[in-house]
Design a protein around this motif. Structure first.
Motif, PDB file in Angstrom:
ATOM      1  N   GLU A  37     -25.422   3.792  25.183  1.00  0.00           N
ATOM      2  CA  GLU A  37     -26.478   4.517  25.859  1.00  0.00           C
ATOM      3  C   GLU A  37     -26.132   5.638  26.652  1.00  0.00           C
ATOM      4  O   GLU A  37     -27.000   6.746  26.573  1.00  0.00           O
ATOM      5  N   PHE A  38     -25.059   5.694  27.322  1.00  0.00           N
ATOM      6  CA  PHE A  38     -24.615   7.045  28.200  1.00  0.00           C
ATOM      7  C   PHE A  38     -24.148   7.747  27.167  1.00  0.00           C
ATOM      8  O   PHE A  38     -24.589   9.051  27.330  1.00  0.00           O
ATOM      9  N   ALA A  39     -23.429   7.528  26.242  1.00  0.00           N
ATOM     10  CA  ALA A  39     -22.898   8.546  25.135  1.00  0.00           C
ATOM     11  C   ALA A  39     -24.204   9.353  24.381  1.00  0.00           C
ATOM     12  O   ALA A  39     -24.290  10.522  24.066  1.00  0.00           O
ATOM     13  N   LEU A  40     -25.340   8.554  24.243  1.00  0.00           N
ATOM     14  CA  LEU A  40     -26.564   9.231  23.579  1.00  0.00           C
ATOM     15  C   LEU A  40     -27.289  10.115  24.616  1.00  0.00           C
ATOM     16  O   LEU A  40     -27.741  11.257  24.245  1.00  0.00           O
ATOM     17  N   ARG A  41     -27.245   9.679  25.830  1.00  0.00           N
ATOM     18  CA  ARG A  41     -27.850  10.581  26.935  1.00  0.00           C
ATOM     19  C   ARG A  41     -26.856  11.860  26.837  1.00  0.00           C
ATOM     20  O   ARG A  41     -27.448  13.033  27.286  1.00  0.00           O
ATOM     21  N   ALA A  42     -25.628  11.730  27.088  1.00  0.00           N
ATOM     22  CA  ALA A  42     -24.792  12.888  27.138  1.00  0.00           C
ATOM     23  C   ALA A  42     -24.974  13.903  25.914  1.00  0.00           C
ATOM     24  O   ALA A  42     -25.115  14.927  25.932  1.00  0.00           O
ATOM     25  N   ASN A  43     -25.351  13.235  24.725  1.00  0.00           N
ATOM     26  CA  ASN A  43     -25.489  14.003  23.574  1.00  0.00           C
ATOM     27  C   ASN A  43     -26.832  14.775  23.840  1.00  0.00           C
ATOM     28  O   ASN A  43     -26.675  16.033  23.067  1.00  0.00           O
ATOM     29  N   ALA A  44     -27.714  14.149  24.283  1.00  0.00           N
ATOM     30  CA  ALA A  44     -28.897  14.735  24.621  1.00  0.00           C
ATOM     31  C   ALA A  44     -28.941  15.968  25.481  1.00  0.00           C
ATOM     32  O   ALA A  44     -29.733  16.875  25.295  1.00  0.00           O
TER      33      ALA A  44
END
Length: 52
Positions: A37-44
């Motif tokens: 989930e944190f990786a997805l937020r970073a990607n966004a």
């Protein structure tokens, strides 16, 4: 002050480390889920490359 991108990247790394160190499968799964989930937020938050 830390940017959102750096925060999310740091937290994803911390959660991956916690998953690797987890004793129980449940803890490992939970930390892996949080890391994702944190990786997805970073990607966004990451700047996107401009294509011509």
């Amino acid at each position: 002050m830390e940017s959102n991108l750096r925060y999310y990247l740091r937290r994803a790394a911390e959660e991956r480390t916690a998953a690797n160190r987890a004793v129980t499968p449940q803890a490992r799964d939970w930390h892996s889920k949080l890391a994702g989930e944190f990786a997805l937020r970073a990607n966004a938050c990451a700047p996107t490359a401009m294509t011509a």
